[in-house]
Scaffold this motif. Sequence first.
Motif, PDB file in Angstrom:
ATOM      1  N   TYR A   1       4.951  -0.129  -6.475  1.00  0.00           N
ATOM      2  CA  TYR A   1       4.805   1.341  -6.291  1.00  0.00           C
ATOM      3  C   TYR A   1       5.033   1.466  -8.255  1.00  0.00           C
ATOM      4  O   TYR A   1       4.656   2.102  -8.684  1.00  0.00           O
ATOM      5  N   TYR A   2       5.199  -0.032  -8.732  1.00  0.00           N
ATOM      6  CA  TYR A   2       5.040  -0.369 -10.166  1.00  0.00           C
ATOM      7  C   TYR A   2       3.212   0.173 -10.478  1.00  0.00           C
ATOM      8  O   TYR A   2       2.931   0.360 -11.489  1.00  0.00           O
ATOM      9  N   PHE A   3       2.528  -0.783  -9.808  1.00  0.00           N
ATOM     10  CA  PHE A   3       1.377  -0.374  -9.982  1.00  0.00           C
ATOM     11  C   PHE A   3       0.425   0.700  -9.817  1.00  0.00           C
ATOM     12  O   PHE A   3       0.056   1.300 -10.957  1.00  0.00           O
ATOM     13  N   GLY A   4       1.266   1.070  -9.328  1.00  0.00           N
ATOM     14  CA  GLY A   4       0.741   3.285  -8.124  1.00  0.00           C
ATOM     15  C   GLY A   4       1.862   3.625  -9.634  1.00  0.00           C
ATOM     16  O   GLY A   4       0.428   5.088 -10.271  1.00  0.00           O
TER      17      GLY A   4
ATOM     18  N   LYS B   1      12.179   3.591 -10.463  1.00  0.00           N
ATOM     19  CA  LYS B   1      13.079   3.009 -10.107  1.00  0.00           C
ATOM     20  C   LYS B   1      13.607   2.904  -8.867  1.00  0.00           C
ATOM     21  O   LYS B   1      13.259   2.929  -7.964  1.00  0.00           O
ATOM     22  N   LYS B   2      14.029   4.216  -9.328  1.00  0.00           N
ATOM     23  CA  LYS B   2      15.152   5.238  -7.893  1.00  0.00           C
ATOM     24  C   LYS B   2      13.891   5.447  -6.527  1.00  0.00           C
ATOM     25  O   LYS B   2      13.900   5.673  -5.959  1.00  0.00           O
ATOM     26  N   GLY B   3      12.876   5.987  -7.377  1.00  0.00           N
ATOM     27  CA  GLY B   3      11.170   6.573  -6.216  1.00  0.00           C
ATOM     28  C   GLY B   3      11.127   4.839  -5.481  1.00  0.00           C
ATOM     29  O   GLY B   3      10.693   5.251  -4.198  1.00  0.00           O
TER      30      GLY B   3
ATOM     31  N   PHE C   1       0.540  -1.411   0.127  1.00  0.00           N
ATOM     32  CA  PHE C   1       0.080   0.193  -0.285  1.00  0.00           C
ATOM     33  C   PHE C   1       0.486   0.972   0.326  1.00  0.00           C
ATOM     34  O   PHE C   1       0.448   2.523  -0.743  1.00  0.00           O
ATOM     35  N   GLY C   2       2.209   0.961   0.522  1.00  0.00           N
ATOM     36  CA  GLY C   2       3.279   2.369   0.953  1.00  0.00           C
ATOM     37  C   GLY C   2       3.654   2.572  -0.466  1.00  0.00           C
ATOM     38  O   GLY C   2       3.612   3.529  -0.758  1.00  0.00           O
ATOM     39  N   GLY C   3       4.225   1.861  -1.522  1.00  0.00           N
ATOM     40  CA  GLY C   3       4.950   1.402  -2.650  1.00  0.00           C
ATOM     41  C   GLY C   3       3.457   2.520  -3.005  1.00  0.00           C
ATOM     42  O   GLY C   3       4.108   3.183  -4.605  1.00  0.00           O
ATOM     43  N   PHE C   4       2.454   1.822  -3.498  1.00  0.00           N
ATOM     44  CA  PHE C   4       1.314   2.257  -4.301  1.00  0.00           C
ATOM     45  C   PHE C   4       0.793   3.647  -4.073  1.00  0.00           C
ATOM     46  O   PHE C   4       0.437   4.391  -5.037  1.00  0.00           O
ATOM     47  N   SER C   5       0.798   4.003  -3.098  1.00  0.00           N
ATOM     48  CA  SER C   5       0.185   5.245  -2.368  1.00  0.00           C
ATOM     49  C   SER C   5       1.213   6.426  -3.437  1.00  0.00           C
ATOM     50  O   SER C   5       1.443   7.350  -3.472  1.00  0.00           O
ATOM     51  N   ALA C   6       2.651   6.197  -2.816  1.00  0.00           N
ATOM     52  CA  ALA C   6       3.832   6.889  -3.300  1.00  0.00           C
ATOM     53  C   ALA C   6       4.034   6.826  -4.978  1.00  0.00           C
ATOM     54  O   ALA C   6       4.088   7.871  -5.195  1.00  0.00           O
TER      55      ALA C   6
END
Length: 549
Positions: free
Chosen positions: A375-378, A317-319, A299-304
């Motif tokens: 993160y990828y999906f977000g 990727k860096k993010g 969830f953290g990765g998705f929202s970020a």
Amino acid sequence: MNSEKKCEVLCSQSHKPMTLTVEQSRLVAERITEDYYVHLIADNLPVATRLELYSNRDSDDKKKEKDVQFEHGYRLGFMDVNKIYLHNHLSFILYYHREDLEEDQEHTYRVVRFEVIPQSIRLEDLKTDDKSSCTLPEGTSSSPQEIDPTKENQLFFTYSVHWEESDIKWASRWDTYLTMSDVQIHWFSIVNSVVVVFFLSGILSMIIIRTLRKDIANYNKEDDIEDTMEESGWKLVHGDVFRPPQYPMILSSLLGSGIQLFCMILIVIFVAMLGMLSPSSRGALMTTACFLFMFMGVFGGFSAGRLYRTLKGHRWKKGAFCTATLYPGVVFGICFVLNCFIWGKHSSGAVPFPTMVALLCMWFGISLPLVYLGYYFGFRKQPYDNPVRTNQIPRQIPEQRWYMNRFVGILMAGILPFGAMFIELFFIFSAIWENQFYYLFGFLFLVFIILVVSCSQISIVMVYFQLCAEDYRWWWRNFLVSGGSAFYVLVYAIFYFVNKLDIVEFIPSLLYFGYTALMVLSFWLLTGTIGFYAAYMFVRKIYAAVKID
């Protein structure tokens, strides 16, 4: 089980007393002056010392007025007129409950309480025999066992065991440890917090409903648009309000960690409130929190990722790496440094090295891949739709009044959420630092909800004032200002250290401030994230409501 022992000698051959060297004597004396406690466990129950407080001394029937409380563990010794005495005889009282059974079966016994009465008895007053049993002195004629830190001391360590039958059932054997004598204070704090939140909501609804409706009605009037453009502020910055801030990667990473923390804390408190994390399984709360934090990485990765895409970022990727390592890296670093100091003291409270390695493996093996996945999906998802377009050229920001300063904003925004929860904070502090049980997760859940509501409201008020002052750089400022209550938590922690705790050594002080820094950092991330998302939704709502040519 169920065998009485009058008096038994420990740790000495036949009936020779045990000798403490000068160094050992000095260490024991030091520990007694520093108020050290000893903790023992029998059948997974921690030992408790019974404290009987008489609330009404004068009345004849003291039995009724007795208020019984339990203290975790027992004191290593005590001091009296500059002399140091060691508790060298322990009287254990074990309470057991007999299960009701059919006629032919044997009774099963369950230990339901474990108490100790520590005593100090001088070597000369104890009589021992060859079978390592001993006789206690009669009545109150004996003197206590003194420890002289300047020379060798001879003494016996002895114990006695007494069994008593009890009506307490196995299921409720923890109740004596968890009974809180100050539930009224908690209700008082909840009522206080609710009043604060209603007060805030009142102000908020007045501002938002009256002022915003007037603003929006004025802005949407076609005829005399030139006059109104001069009066009011927030429509003027419509071309800049969604201009991406500086360092969008760090901002989105911190907010991602904030979402991760928020989900973890919400689930942990909720599960604990339902009574699933029993105090009898030690460390269950911490383990659950660690695992949940790792798994909430999605969830953290998705929202970020989604926010980073909205802020026109393109190095995903860096993010993602930044999100997965920034906050956990700081936490791990601080914990590792503190742990090195504890290792240096050879303390049993240190986290073993294999556990550290296991945590690292979990971080890089579970948390990191999950953050990348989220993160990828977000990042691939449609960014948040901003209702107005951003101008090419940034507009000039007028000079701001003194009260629009960032630090003043932090002080103003922090006081209400802190006021809503500081009584609960006192109980949490005393549970962590003062050797007490904390088990009021129902109250904690209520306070958490109140905290979320008050942070969101105060953040909306602050962003509204800022936009009215024609300052459109609200992203970072709002994140910092919403976390203002963390500043008050820090001030309170320092006050608590000075007034409530008597810590004089360097390493305990370092531990206190190290862990406090972690708490304040996490609290700032949590409240900042709640405030930021509330303000972002609010800003999108108000700009969607005005017509812009």
